[in-house]
Structure formats: structure tokens, C-alpha cells
Design an enzyme around this catalytic site. Structure first.
Site, mmCIF file in Angstrom:
data_model
loop_
_atom_site.group_PDB
_atom_site.id
_atom_site.type_symbol
_atom_site.label_atom_id
_atom_site.label_comp_id
_atom_site.label_asym_id
_atom_site.label_seq_id
_atom_site.Cartn_x
_atom_site.Cartn_y
_atom_site.Cartn_z
ATOM 1 N N ARG A 292 0.820 -1.209 0.000
ATOM 2 C CA ARG A 292 0.000 0.000 0.000
ATOM 3 C C ARG A 292 0.856 1.263 0.000
ATOM 4 O O ARG A 292 0.515 2.257 -0.655
ATOM 5 C CB ARG A 292 -0.959 -0.026 1.191
ATOM 6 C CG ARG A 292 -2.135 -0.946 0.960
ATOM 7 C CD ARG A 292 -2.999 -1.174 2.180
ATOM 8 N NE ARG A 292 -4.177 -1.969 1.796
ATOM 9 C CZ ARG A 292 -5.064 -2.451 2.648
ATOM 10 N NH1 ARG A 292 -4.921 -2.222 3.952
ATOM 11 N NH2 ARG A 292 -6.096 -3.153 2.217
ATOM 12 N N TYR A 436 -6.374 -0.869 -6.774
ATOM 13 C CA TYR A 436 -5.794 -2.113 -6.251
ATOM 14 C C TYR A 436 -5.107 -1.922 -4.905
ATOM 15 O O TYR A 436 -4.899 -0.820 -4.451
ATOM 16 C CB TYR A 436 -4.911 -2.821 -7.257
ATOM 17 C CG TYR A 436 -3.715 -2.125 -7.857
ATOM 18 C CD1 TYR A 436 -3.099 -1.026 -7.295
ATOM 19 C CD2 TYR A 436 -3.171 -2.638 -9.050
ATOM 20 C CE1 TYR A 436 -1.998 -0.449 -7.871
ATOM 21 C CE2 TYR A 436 -2.068 -2.050 -9.633
ATOM 22 C CZ TYR A 436 -1.473 -0.965 -9.041
ATOM 23 O OH TYR A 436 -0.368 -0.393 -9.626
ATOM 24 N N GLU A 437 -4.817 -3.058 -4.273
ATOM 25 C CA GLU A 437 -4.349 -3.126 -2.883
ATOM 26 C C GLU A 437 -5.348 -2.490 -1.910
ATOM 27 O O GLU A 437 -4.986 -1.919 -0.883
ATOM 28 C CB GLU A 437 -2.973 -2.451 -2.742
ATOM 29 C CG GLU A 437 -1.890 -3.032 -3.610
ATOM 30 C CD GLU A 437 -1.728 -4.535 -3.442
ATOM 31 O OE1 GLU A 437 -2.092 -5.054 -2.368
ATOM 32 O OE2 GLU A 437 -1.252 -5.190 -4.371
ATOM 33 N N GLY A 438 -6.614 -2.625 -2.239
ATOM 34 C CA GLY A 438 -7.682 -2.030 -1.432
ATOM 35 C C GLY A 438 -8.055 -0.689 -2.002
ATOM 36 O O GLY A 438 -7.239 0.232 -2.050
#
Length: 589
Positions: A292, A436-438
Site C-alpha cells: 500500500r 488495487y491493494e484495497g
């Protein structure tokens, strides 16, 4: 076509003049990370980015990756194998990895700066080793010694790459819906069966072996996120046998087209458990937290290159006359940089970039302090800051980085919209970083719904304490007072949320995104006050030009010009609650 030039002066100013990153060499394990060493590393990273990664960025976007349905293999664009080999041979894959397995053991902060250069010059290329770094972290922290010995040396050397296999067609954020199964075998291994989607580097021709880290459920495990385990599934087994983990196709994407985004089918593929049964999510978050911050740096890196292109264009593009009279009477028109609206867009880019760089590097430095500082109290405080800043760096730098890149395109007019200039690609490449990655909405919920609550609410207390400590060193009273106003607005908003959150969880959800933005704006203010303070003090030092220092001070002034009004709008948004969001029925949309 303009070429990327690593902004080494801006990077060095933040690292050594503002953050005093050279002091990391006082931490056990970082003794070699002095200023001379870090500068030498960044000089080499700049050469790699400018001369090897940047020249194939646009051609890689045009060519993209190719999938052969017969062999189920993926070919990367021309030049990518050679570029990856240069990256691996230079030792960049193991920059911050453990020396025990062949890494260089350097601070994460150094890797973050190198990541910025890689993201600016060729994000698609940087994705391949970027995912490997997450796999390295997860294995280092959670795998057995046997798995570490077998897989870490080659991953760290860049001879192999790693992936994160989380998402499935029916499950993204809600990982409790995972259907991939893991069946125990008599030899201690597991047979992994299931389909994963959106897997970066799931199949490619850059390396001989790919190490997949796969979330799956064991027989009888709870059918929730508490029943997920993590498994290591290599493309090739130790005896050279092909493991049945095959690419089923490539995604057709808006951007990062030279990054192979794969559908992966695991057909009784042999894998090994990482960590404990049903604790896969805990292990995977080791990868995701690292990733992140890296994704936040992607937003920064792309915006930096877009700024370089648009600034050069604005200085050369002749169009109309200055509103106050001709600035270049020998020409038929003035360069567009004389026009206030163009300057508005350029200034917005400069202010974001330099403030965001300081935020990201400060977070990276705290990550290193949380792991290596000899004083436990310092480690704990630094860890609090990393915990609260990770969703902020990820969401704010990708949201505002995308907007900054869009401003670069807008300032160039029709030229920015064409492939003759690279900005349109940077805009397309950067859009995914907000997802992406949350998604950034998930980052906001993580901040408000989790980070503000854990450790008895200690994280925001640490944040306010450190922000005020930083402001105590600022001599400019106007900047200091403006930052205190931002901090007070943030504190009032947090108190309002605390007083209303218990009665209705949807109020928390409605407030999450503006709250993250308010945290981001406040942090940016303290960073700018700090940078302007250093620039003012060093104005006549001769280390950098007077224009360099004056540019910092004037950028800080521009930031504070609108910061208070932005904070008030965000506070009003938070305190408006949920009603205008949640009082629609589904049919009324």
C-alpha cells in the site's frame, strides 16, 4: 519526446535536509546507510530509470503483453527481459531484504525513493519486482525456515519473482468469500485448486520460476475470513516438474499494459502452508501493508513525470500574449507559462508533488525507526505513525497524484490528449492505483473504522503529539498558526465522529473519505511548514540555488492559500452525516 530526469535535488532536500535520513545509520543494522552511501545508490537508481526503464515505457504500453492460449505462456514487450535483467543484476530486487538470504539490508526509506524513480520511468516494469518484494516480506516474517531457505535467496536475487493471489471472480475486498481449496497431502504439502484473477506477473517470460502466494481454505475451516490460510505455490517444483498453476488469459486493461495481469487456474497444484492454519489473512496483510505504501508512491511517481513533461511544454509552447503585455516581443506569441490559469495547474502539481514526497518519505523513515531504533518507546511511536499513515499515503497520493497528472494533461491542451506526448499514458497507468491493494474507499474505512480505534485510540494521540512537536520547530508564525488551525479542525471533526459513531455505523462510513482527506491535508500542511522552514534557514547556504529554496517557500505559501477553506469544507462534509447519501431507495437511483 521528453525524457524522465530523476529529481535528485528535491529528493535529497527531503531526505537529508528535512528528515535527516542520514541519522538512520545510528540504528543497529543500518550502520552503512550514511548520506554518502544513500546518495551513491540514488545516483545509480537514476541512471537505471533514465537510461533503461524510461526508454521502453511508451513502446511497452503500445505493444503490451501477449498470451498464447496453446502454451498458456505470456510474452512481455520488447526490451522488458533485458530491462528486468539489468534491474536484477544491479541488486535492486534485494535492496531492503535481509542480508541473511542475500539482501542488502538497507532502510525501507531508500527503497521507497528508488520505487518513486521506477514508477516515474516505467510503472509496468516496476510492478514485477514490486510484487516480489511483498512476497519476500511475507515469507521473511511468516514462513518456516525450510521455505525461507528454498525460496528467499532466488526471490531476493531477482532470479525468481513472486505474486499475491487473493482476488477471485466472486470475491475482492470480502475475502471471506474465497472458494479456492487446499487439500492436505501425506507428505505435508497441500493440493491447491481454484481460480484467481487480476494477478500481477502471474505468468511472464522475465524469470525461470514464479512463486505464487495463494489464499485458500482448508477442509472444515470456518467459511469466513477467519478460515483462510496462505500457501506457497511455485510454478516449477524442486525437481523441475511443472506445477499445474496455469495462466488462463490476460486482462484487457485501461493502463499498465506491459504488466501481465493474469487469470490464474490452480489445478491440484502442490503448495506449502505459510504460517499457521486459518491465519492466512494475517500473513497476507504483511504483503498488503508494504504494497500500500508502494502504491501510494506510484501516484507520486507518475505525477512527477507528468509534471516534468507539462512544465517543459509550458515553457516552450507559444500561444497568445500575456494579459499584462508581451513578455517575448521578438516572438509572435508568449509561452503559455505566462498565463495565470496555466500557472494554476503547474503550481498545483508542484505543491502536491513536493508535499507528497515529504509525506511518503517521512512515513518510510518511521517504518525503519519502528523496526530498528534501539529505544522501544521510539519504535512504538514510529509504528503508531506508520499504522495511521499507511492508508493515508496509499489513498491521498493516488487520488491527488491522478488529479495532478490530469492537470498536466489539461495544461497541455490537445497535445496532452495525444500519444505524441506520454501524459495520456501516465494518466491511464495511474488510474488503477486508486483501486488495487484495497480501493481508496477501503483505505478510508481502514483509517476511520480500525486505525483510529486500535490500541485504545492511541494512534491519533500519537499523531497529534508528533505534529505539534514538528510545528514547535517552525519559525514562520503564519505557517505555524495555519497548521494549528488545520489540526484543530481535524480534532473537532474526530470529536464529532466519536460522539455520533456509536449510534449508527453508516455515519462512520459516510465520514470515512472526507476524514481521510482531512488527515491528508493536515499532514501535508505540517510537511510544507517544515520544508519552508528549512528552505528559509538554508537560503544563503549555497547547497542549492536561491531559486530552489525560494520555490519551496512560495509553494508553501500557495498551499496555505486554500488549505483552511478546504479543511472547512471537509469538516462540513463529515458533520453532514449520512442522510443525503442513505435516504434513497435502490429504485430511486
Amino acid at each position: 519526446m521528453p525524457q524522465y530526469i530523476a529529481p535528485l535535488n528535491d529528493m535529497s532536500f527531503v531526505l537529508f535536509d528535512v528528515l535527516k535520513a542520514q541519522d538512520l545509520s545510528l540504528c543497529p543494522g543500518f550502520e552503512d546507510a550514511n548520506e554518502e552511501m544513500i546518495r551513491a545508490i540514488l545516483d545509480e537508481a537514476a541512471k537505471l530509470s533514465e537510461n533503461i526503464l524510461d526508454p521502453i515505457n511508451q513502446s511497452g504500453d503500445i505493444e503490451g503483453c501477449h498470451y498464447d492460449p496453446e502454451t498458456k505462456l505470456v510474452t512481455t514487450p520488447k526490451g522488458f527481459k533485458e530491462a528486468y535483467r539489468a534491474f536484477a543484476d544491479g541488486g535492486w530486487s534485494g535492496l531492503s531484504a535481509s542480508p541473511e538470504y542475500g539482501g542488502q539490508g538497507l532502510p525501507s526509506l531508500v527503497k521507497i525513493v528508488v520505487d518513486e524513480m521506477a514508477c516515474s520511468s516505467n510503472l509496468s516494469m516496476g510492478m514485477y519486482p514490486g510484487l516480489s518484494h511483498g512476497a519476500i516480506d511475507a515469507l521473511t516474517m511468516h514462513a518456516s525456515d525450510e521455505l525461507k531457505d528454498k525460496y528467499l535467496p532466488n526471490l531476493i536475487a531477482g532470479e525468481w519473482t513472486g505474486t499475491m493471489c487473493l482476488t477471485e471472480p466472486q470475491c475482492g475486498t470480502d475475502l471471506g468469500l474465497v472458494r479456492t481449496k487446499a487439500e492436505p497431502q501425506d507428505d505435508g504439502s497441500y493440493n491447491i485448486t481454484g481460480t484467481k484473477i487480476w494477478i500481477t506477473g502471474g505468468e511472464q517470460d522475465l524469470v525461470e520460476n514464479i512463486v505464487h502466494l495463494v489464499l485458500a481454505k482448508l477442509p472444515g475451516a470456518p467459511d469466513t475470513s477467519k478460515g483462510i490460510s496462505l500457501f506457497l505455490v511455485p510454478k516449477f517444483l524442486e525437481d523441475g516438474t511443472r506445477n499445474p498453476a496455469f495462466c488462463g488469459g490476460l486482462e484487457h486493461k485501461m493502463g499498465i499494459k506491459a504488466s501481465a495481469t493474469c487469470v490464474m487456474n490452480f489445478e491440484n497444484a502442490k503448495g506449502w502452508l505459510i504460517g499457521k492454519e486459518n491465519e492466512g489473512l494475517k500473513c497476507m496483510f504483511t504483503m498488503m501493508n508494504s504494497a500500500r505504501i508502494m502504491v501510494g508512491v506510484q501516484g507520486l511517481g507518475l505525477a512527477e513525470k507528468a509534471y516534468q513533461i507539462s512544465l517543459g511544454f509550458a515553457k516552450e509552447r507559444l500561444q497568445s500574449r500575456s494579459l499584462t503585455g508581451a513578455k517575448h516581443p521578438e516572438e509572435k506569441a508568449d509561452p503559455i507559462i505566462v498565463h495565470p490559469d496555466v500557472r494554476r495547474m503547474l503550481t498545483q502539481q508542484k505543491v502536491f508533488l513536493e508535499g507528497a514526497r515529504c509525506m511518503a518519505y517521512w512515513t518510510g523513515m518511521n517504518l525503519d525507526l519502528s523496526e530498528k531504533h534501539p529505544d522501544q518507546a521510539v519504535r512504538e511511536e514510529a509504528d503508531d505513525l506508520v499504522q495511521i499513515m499507511t492508508p493515508i499515503v496509499k489513498a491521498y497520493l493516488t487520488d491527488e497524484g491522478y488529479f495532478s497528472t490530469d492537470q498536466a494533461l489539461q495544461s497541455m491542451g490537445g497535445a496532452g490528449f495525444t500519444q505524441d506526448w506520454e501524459v495520456e499514458q501516465l494518466l491511464r497507468d495511474g488510474r488503477i492505483a486508486r483501486i488495487y491493494e484495497g480501493t481508496n474507499g477501503i483505505q478510508s474505512l481502514d483509517l476511520v473504522g480500525r486505525k483510529l480505534m486500535i490500541k485504545g485510540g492511541r494512534l491519533p494521540k500519537t499523531y497529534f503529539k508528533v505534529m505539534h512537536e514538528m510545528l514547535a520547530k517552525v519559525d514562520n508564525e503564519q505557517h505555524k498558526e495555519q497548521c494549528k488551525t488545520l489540526l484543530n479542525t481535524l480534532q473537532k471533526s474526530l470529536m464529532w465522529l466519536a460522539g455520533n459513531a456509536m449510534q449508527d455505523a453508516e455515519i462512520v462510513g459516510a465520514a470515512a473519505t472526507p476524514m481521510l482527506k482531512l488527515f491528508s491535508l493536515t499532514t501535508m500542511g505540517v510537511m510544507w511548514a517544515t520544508m519552508a522552514n528549512v528552505a528559509t534557514a538554508d537560503l544563503t547556504s549555497g547547497k542549492y540555488s536561491e531559486d530552489f529554496y525560494q520555490g519551496k517557500v512560495k509553494a508553501a505559501d500557495h498551499f496555505f492559500r486554500t488549505a483552511k477553506s478546504q479543511a472547512e469544507l471537509l469538516q462540513a462534509d463529515i458533520e453532514a452525516g449520512k442522510e443525503t447519501l442513505m435516504n434513497f431507495t435502490a429504485e430511486q437511483f
